[in-house]
Design an enzyme around this catalytic site. Structure first.
Site, PDB file in Angstrom:
ATOM      1  N   GLY A 144      -9.234  -1.675   4.218  1.00 37.05           N
ATOM      2  CA  GLY A 144      -9.773  -1.333   5.529  1.00 37.05           C
ATOM      3  C   GLY A 144      -9.992  -2.603   6.321  1.00 37.05           C
ATOM      4  O   GLY A 144      -9.946  -3.719   5.783  1.00 37.05           O
TER       5      GLY A 144
ATOM      6  N   PHE B  86      -3.626   2.028  13.704  1.00 38.91           N
ATOM      7  CA  PHE B  86      -3.157   1.767  12.344  1.00 38.91           C
ATOM      8  C   PHE B  86      -3.921   2.621  11.328  1.00 38.91           C
ATOM      9  O   PHE B  86      -3.330   3.303  10.486  1.00 38.91           O
ATOM     10  CB  PHE B  86      -3.329   0.276  12.052  1.00 38.91           C
TER      11      PHE B  86
ATOM     12  N   PHE C  36      -3.097   6.473   8.530  1.00 40.78           N
ATOM     13  CA  PHE C  36      -3.418   6.825   7.142  1.00 40.78           C
ATOM     14  C   PHE C  36      -4.048   8.217   7.079  1.00 40.78           C
ATOM     15  O   PHE C  36      -3.792   8.982   6.149  1.00 40.78           O
ATOM     16  CB  PHE C  36      -4.358   5.781   6.536  1.00 40.78           C
TER      17      PHE C  36
ATOM     18  N   GLU D 184      -8.775 -11.707   6.047  1.00 39.86           N
ATOM     19  CA  GLU D 184      -7.776 -11.135   6.962  1.00 39.86           C
ATOM     20  C   GLU D 184      -8.430 -11.034   8.350  1.00 39.86           C
ATOM     21  O   GLU D 184      -8.692  -9.949   8.857  1.00 39.86           O
ATOM     22  CB  GLU D 184      -7.322  -9.765   6.463  1.00 39.86           C
TER      23      GLU D 184
ATOM     24  N   TRP E  70      -5.833  -1.827  15.374  1.00 41.38           N
ATOM     25  CA  TRP E  70      -6.392  -1.366  14.107  1.00 41.38           C
ATOM     26  C   TRP E  70      -6.784   0.107  14.175  1.00 41.38           C
ATOM     27  O   TRP E  70      -6.695   0.824  13.176  1.00 41.38           O
ATOM     28  CB  TRP E  70      -7.597  -2.215  13.716  1.00 41.38           C
TER      29      TRP E  70
ATOM     30  N   HIS F 139       0.852  -1.194   0.000  1.00 42.97           N
ATOM     31  CA  HIS F 139       0.000   0.000   0.000  1.00 42.97           C
ATOM     32  C   HIS F 139       0.884   1.239   0.000  1.00 42.97           C
ATOM     33  O   HIS F 139       1.763   1.381   0.860  1.00 42.97           O
ATOM     34  CB  HIS F 139      -0.916   0.004   1.224  1.00 42.97           C
TER      35      HIS F 139
ATOM     36  N   HIS G 287      -3.908 -11.664   1.725  1.00 35.50           N
ATOM     37  CA  HIS G 287      -3.792 -12.247   3.066  1.00 35.50           C
ATOM     38  C   HIS G 287      -4.352 -13.665   3.122  1.00 35.50           C
ATOM     39  O   HIS G 287      -3.621 -14.609   3.397  1.00 35.50           O
ATOM     40  CB  HIS G 287      -4.442 -11.359   4.136  1.00 35.50           C
TER      41      HIS G 287
ATOM     42  N   ASP H 164       2.945  -5.416   2.609  1.00 37.12           N
ATOM     43  CA  ASP H 164       1.734  -4.719   3.021  1.00 37.12           C
ATOM     44  C   ASP H 164       1.984  -3.241   3.349  1.00 37.12           C
ATOM     45  O   ASP H 164       1.790  -2.384   2.513  1.00 37.12           O
ATOM     46  CB  ASP H 164       1.090  -5.449   4.203  1.00 37.12           C
ATOM     47  N   ASP H 165       2.416  -2.936   4.574  1.00 38.60           N
ATOM     48  CA  ASP H 165       2.592  -1.548   5.034  1.00 38.60           C
ATOM     49  C   ASP H 165       3.893  -1.391   5.825  1.00 38.60           C
ATOM     50  O   ASP H 165       3.860  -0.965   6.992  1.00 38.60           O
ATOM     51  CB  ASP H 165       1.407  -1.146   5.921  1.00 38.60           C
TER      52      ASP H 165
END
Length: 523
Positions: free
Chosen positions: A337, A217, A221, A367, A214, A128, A392, A449-450
């Site tokens: 998301g 996380f 963004f 996921e 989450w 991402h 995932h 991923d990130d």
């Protein structure tokens, strides 16, 4: 009595037939032993046959290493066995079982990791853009750009921007200049540490701090989002993204990003929403001129899975327009998301079925730790929607029919082990379902991923956990090489592009193997 497997006969079988053959072959050996039909010598033969059957079935099991590769594998396995043995004797140094935040310093000193850093890794297929670049670079470069402002939204989350009138973009408090905040600190380095925590999940005590990881996380963004719409920051950030991937020996990437955003500049001008794509194409072309062995990137457009059906339909229409304008660059579509809190794929069927026939889906699905809910059943709808790959697929192991369908249809699962750990799906990586996928030779690719949000770069850290935690202790270069080649095989490179990628990868791989055997690598 169970006969010895003929490797040449086995290689000629289709992949699914190989799996069925090995399964029946192993069951025959167990049945014979249970019936008491074997002598002590026969028992050992059956035991060996079963072990061989499992090894042949595993990812990389069908691959034969040449002489140089076998020598390099011996070197790699020496490093791996030493680290596993050290971890077995000392739990505090057992990187295979430790949370990444606790293991990273040990991994950075690891011979296995240094080997993996220098290994050609092919393509990065799950990344991402907003979280792809190291947080330290963001602090050292973007936060020092003139004009950066910071405020807090109604939830207390920091929002960064370069806009002259940023009040419209989620601010609840007054904006303050980042440069002024930094000057108010007794030590600018302390401010930089504070700033980095806005965009990095790292904590020395993840088991205590992130019960609701989450939330933090997704807040990050929001923190960084408008900064990346600032045209000078957009250009610098995405150039650095390519640098970090290239420096980790990645030759090509498929980048997930939201595209329905306007870029703006220091004068307050805004640009059409397709400007971001034109900027990325220009960055890619310039980067390829400087690095002829880098094959470029393609974009997978993303949209938030919590959106309304009407909003999803508008986003898909916008994707359709971009895909028609840039058919070999904007190549796919995905929903992003937290799956557990978002809407199911099934609820978006009317919109997803409006995608053009040339579009590809690369759906995040499964996921989650949930079982028998709309979340893990996203895997079912991803398959019915003919997804090209599955993001995932963590819950796939709980659905044997879907698991067999993934294997039979040769749909790759995008494995991102560190992401799954940091986002609280698994603590000890040895319990990750990816171990089952490797054991069953489910089509797999490794993605990061990130990485910028958890103090990583590139993809080597995820390869480390894949080979040290998910793969068996005796697995080495055969697994690694298969995963690297899979990254090209399951990419969306066109046939001519893919042919060039394989040729280039073969040269890079052979050069790397020769350097390992000659002792010319920095390990």
């Amino acid at each position: 009595m169970c006969k010895k497997l003929n490797p040449n006969m086995f290689k000629m079988m289709p992949r699914l037939l190989q799996s069925l053959f090995l399964l029946s072959w192993g069951l025959a050996a167990i049945t014979a032993a249970h019936a008491g039909l074997v002598s002590p010598a026969g028992y050992e033969q059956n035991r060996s046959a079963l072990l061989n059957a499992e090894e042949e079935l595993m990812t990389g099991g069908h691959l034969f290493l040449n002489t140089q590769e076998a020598k390099a594998n011996d070197i790699f396995m020496k490093y791996k066995r030493e680290e596993l043995s050290q971890g077995f004797q000392n739990a505090e140094q057992n990187t295979a079982s430790l949370h990444f935040f606790k293991a990273k310093e040990l991994i950075d000193r690891s011979s296995v990791f240094k080997f993996l850093q220098q290994m050609p890794k092919g393509a990065q297929l799950h990344l991402h853009n907003s979280a792809a670049v190291s947080s330290k670079w963001v602090v050292q470069h973007l936060s020092y750009m003139p004009g950066m402002l910071r405020c807090a939204n109604a939830a207390g989350v920091s929002i960064l921007s370069f806009r002259r009138m940023p009040k419209k973009h989620g601010c609840f408090t007054q904006y303050v200049a980042v440069a002024n905040e930094r000057r108010s600190y007794s030590d600018p380095m302390l401010y930089d540490q504070y700033f980095e925590r806005l965009i990095n999940l790292y904590t020395p005590m993840p088991e205590l701090e992130y019960l609701q990881v989450w939330n933090k996380f997704q807040d990050m963004f929001d923190t960084i989002g408008d900064v990346l719409n600032y045209r000078p920051a957009f250009r610098a950030f995405h150039w650095q993204l390519l640098e970090e991937m290239y420096n980790d020996n990645i030759m090509y990437l498929e980048l997930r990003m939201g595209l329905k955003k306007e870029l703006y500049d220091e004068y307050g001008h805004t640009y059409p929403m397709d400007q971001a794509i034109r900027e990325l194409i220009a960055i890619e072309e310039r980067f390829k001129r400087l690095h002829p062995d880098f094959l470029g990137m393609k974009i997978i457009s993303t949209t938030y899975r919590g959106a309304s059906l009407e909003s999803m339909q508008r986003n898909i229409q916008f994707y359709r327009e971009l895909h028609e304008a840039f058919p070999n660059f904007v190549v796919g579509f995905d929903l992003v998301g937290q799956e557990d809190l978002g809407k199911s794929l099934y609820s978006f069927l009317p919109a997803l079925q409006e995608l053009p026939h040339t579009a590809r889906l690369f759906l995040h699905a499964g996921e989650t730790n949930q079982f028998g809910t709309s979340t893990d059943l996203n895997i079912l709808d991803a398959l019915l929607l003919n997804t090209t790959r599955i993001g995932h697929g963590y819950a796939l192991a709980k659905h044997p029919v879907l698991l067999n369908a993934v294997k039979a249809r040769d749909i790759a699962v995008e494995l991102s082990p560190i992401s799954n750990q940091v986002l609280s799906l698994v603590w000890d990586m040895r319990n990750h379902p990816g171990a089952q996928y490797l054991a069953m030779n489910i089509p797999l690719v490794v993605g990061s991923d990130d990485p910028g949000f958890w103090n990583a770069k590139g993809i080597s850290y995820d390869f480390y956990y894949t080979i040290m935690s998910l793969a068996p202790n005796n697995a080495g270069l055969r697994v690694l090489k298969t995963l690297v080649w899979n990254s090209v095989r399951y990419s969306l490179l066109q046939e001519a592009e893919k042919s060039r990628a394989y040729d280039l990868l073969e040269k890079q791989w052979s050069s790397f193997i020769n350097r390992v055997v000659a002792g010319d690598t920095e390990i």
